[in-house]
Motif scaffolding. Structure first.
Motif, PDB file in Angstrom:
ATOM      1  N   ARG A   1       2.949   4.462   8.084  1.00  0.00           N
ATOM      2  CA  ARG A   1       2.310   3.470   7.219  1.00  0.00           C
ATOM      3  C   ARG A   1       0.851   3.351   7.644  1.00  0.00           C
ATOM      4  O   ARG A   1       0.538   3.363   8.831  1.00  0.00           O
ATOM      5  N   ARG A   2      -0.035   3.192   6.673  1.00  0.00           N
ATOM      6  CA  ARG A   2      -1.458   3.064   6.982  1.00  0.00           C
ATOM      7  C   ARG A   2      -1.941   1.659   6.644  1.00  0.00           C
ATOM      8  O   ARG A   2      -1.794   1.199   5.525  1.00  0.00           O
TER       9      ARG A   2
ATOM     10  N   ASP B   1       8.543  10.355   0.902  1.00  0.00           N
ATOM     11  CA  ASP B   1       8.497   9.179   1.775  1.00  0.00           C
ATOM     12  C   ASP B   1       8.566   9.639   3.227  1.00  0.00           C
ATOM     13  O   ASP B   1       9.122  10.693   3.542  1.00  0.00           O
TER      14      ASP B   1
ATOM     15  N   MET C   1       0.834  -1.207   0.000  1.00  0.00           N
ATOM     16  CA  MET C   1       0.000   0.000   0.000  1.00  0.00           C
ATOM     17  C   MET C   1       0.868   1.257   0.000  1.00  0.00           C
ATOM     18  O   MET C   1       0.594   2.214  -0.726  1.00  0.00           O
ATOM     19  N   HIS C   2       1.930   1.250   0.819  1.00  0.00           N
ATOM     20  CA  HIS C   2       2.790   2.429   0.898  1.00  0.00           C
ATOM     21  C   HIS C   2       3.533   2.655  -0.419  1.00  0.00           C
ATOM     22  O   HIS C   2       3.627   3.795  -0.894  1.00  0.00           O
TER      23      HIS C   2
ATOM     24  N   GLY D   1       0.841  13.192  -6.138  1.00  0.00           N
ATOM     25  CA  GLY D   1       0.001  13.903  -5.184  1.00  0.00           C
ATOM     26  C   GLY D   1      -1.077  14.718  -5.881  1.00  0.00           C
ATOM     27  O   GLY D   1      -1.189  14.714  -7.113  1.00  0.00           O
TER      28      GLY D   1
ATOM     29  N   ARG E   1       5.389  12.253  -4.280  1.00  0.00           N
ATOM     30  CA  ARG E   1       5.146  12.211  -2.832  1.00  0.00           C
ATOM     31  C   ARG E   1       6.466  12.011  -2.093  1.00  0.00           C
ATOM     32  O   ARG E   1       7.371  11.346  -2.593  1.00  0.00           O
TER      33      ARG E   1
ATOM     34  N   TYR F   1      -8.231  -0.470   0.305  1.00  0.00           N
ATOM     35  CA  TYR F   1      -7.305   0.406  -0.407  1.00  0.00           C
ATOM     36  C   TYR F   1      -7.619   0.215  -1.884  1.00  0.00           C
ATOM     37  O   TYR F   1      -7.132  -0.706  -2.531  1.00  0.00           O
TER      38      TYR F   1
ATOM     39  N   PRO G   1      -6.930   1.547  -4.817  1.00  0.00           N
ATOM     40  CA  PRO G   1      -6.032   1.462  -5.979  1.00  0.00           C
ATOM     41  C   PRO G   1      -5.497   0.055  -6.270  1.00  0.00           C
ATOM     42  O   PRO G   1      -5.140  -0.238  -7.402  1.00  0.00           O
TER      43      PRO G   1
ATOM     44  N   THR H   1       2.086   7.045  -6.733  1.00  0.00           N
ATOM     45  CA  THR H   1       0.953   7.811  -7.235  1.00  0.00           C
ATOM     46  C   THR H   1       1.207   9.299  -7.007  1.00  0.00           C
ATOM     47  O   THR H   1       1.511   9.700  -5.883  1.00  0.00           O
TER      48      THR H   1
ATOM     49  N   ASP I   1       2.581   1.798  -3.398  1.00  0.00           N
ATOM     50  CA  ASP I   1       1.620   2.307  -4.371  1.00  0.00           C
ATOM     51  C   ASP I   1       1.339   3.786  -4.125  1.00  0.00           C
ATOM     52  O   ASP I   1       1.277   4.582  -5.067  1.00  0.00           O
ATOM     53  N   TRP I   2       1.180   4.163  -2.861  1.00  0.00           N
ATOM     54  CA  TRP I   2       0.942   5.568  -2.512  1.00  0.00           C
ATOM     55  C   TRP I   2       2.111   6.432  -2.979  1.00  0.00           C
ATOM     56  O   TRP I   2       1.916   7.502  -3.552  1.00  0.00           O
TER      57      TRP I   2
END
Length: 105
Positions: A68-69, A64, A47-48, A56, A62, A74, A76, A54, A50-51
């Motif tokens: 972490r979420r 780093d 997930m991180h 902003g 983005r 998620y 995407p 992607t 991919d974030w």
């Protein structure tokens, strides 16, 4: 749920995370997802990453960070569509199985 970067690598067959939803009121029954650390670590990494890949809101790269979420959905990544955590809902038996496999009684 916010976790740290270290949780991407923190794995053990006997380490589980229990994510608890206490509901919206005191009358609500808590709901628990018992998730093996390997699953948590893998999902955090994916997930991180991919974030990060992607752009902003303004199209910028983005930055780093150590946050972490862990998310129940998620969008995407199809792997983490709504319901991906269902197998871990109230999965208390996984703790017993892990305990037996490690030789603990």
């Amino acid at each position: 749920m916010a976790l740290g970067q270290k949780h991407e690598m923190l794995t053990s067959p006997n380490l589980f995370y229990c994510f608890v939803d206490f509901g919206k009121s005191l009358a609500d029954q808590p709901k628990t997802w018992v998730v093996p650390s390997e699953i948590v670590a893998k999902s955090l990494r994916e997930m991180h990453q991919d974030w990060l890949n992607t752009p902003g809101a303004k199209g910028q790269q983005r930055n780093d960070n150590a946050l972490r979420r862990f998310m129940p959905e998620y969008r995407p990544l199809a792997t983490y569509a709504m319901g991906w955590l269902d197998p871990y809902f109230e999965n208390w038996s996984s703790l017993e199985t892990a305990s037996k496999e490690s030789g603990h009684k």
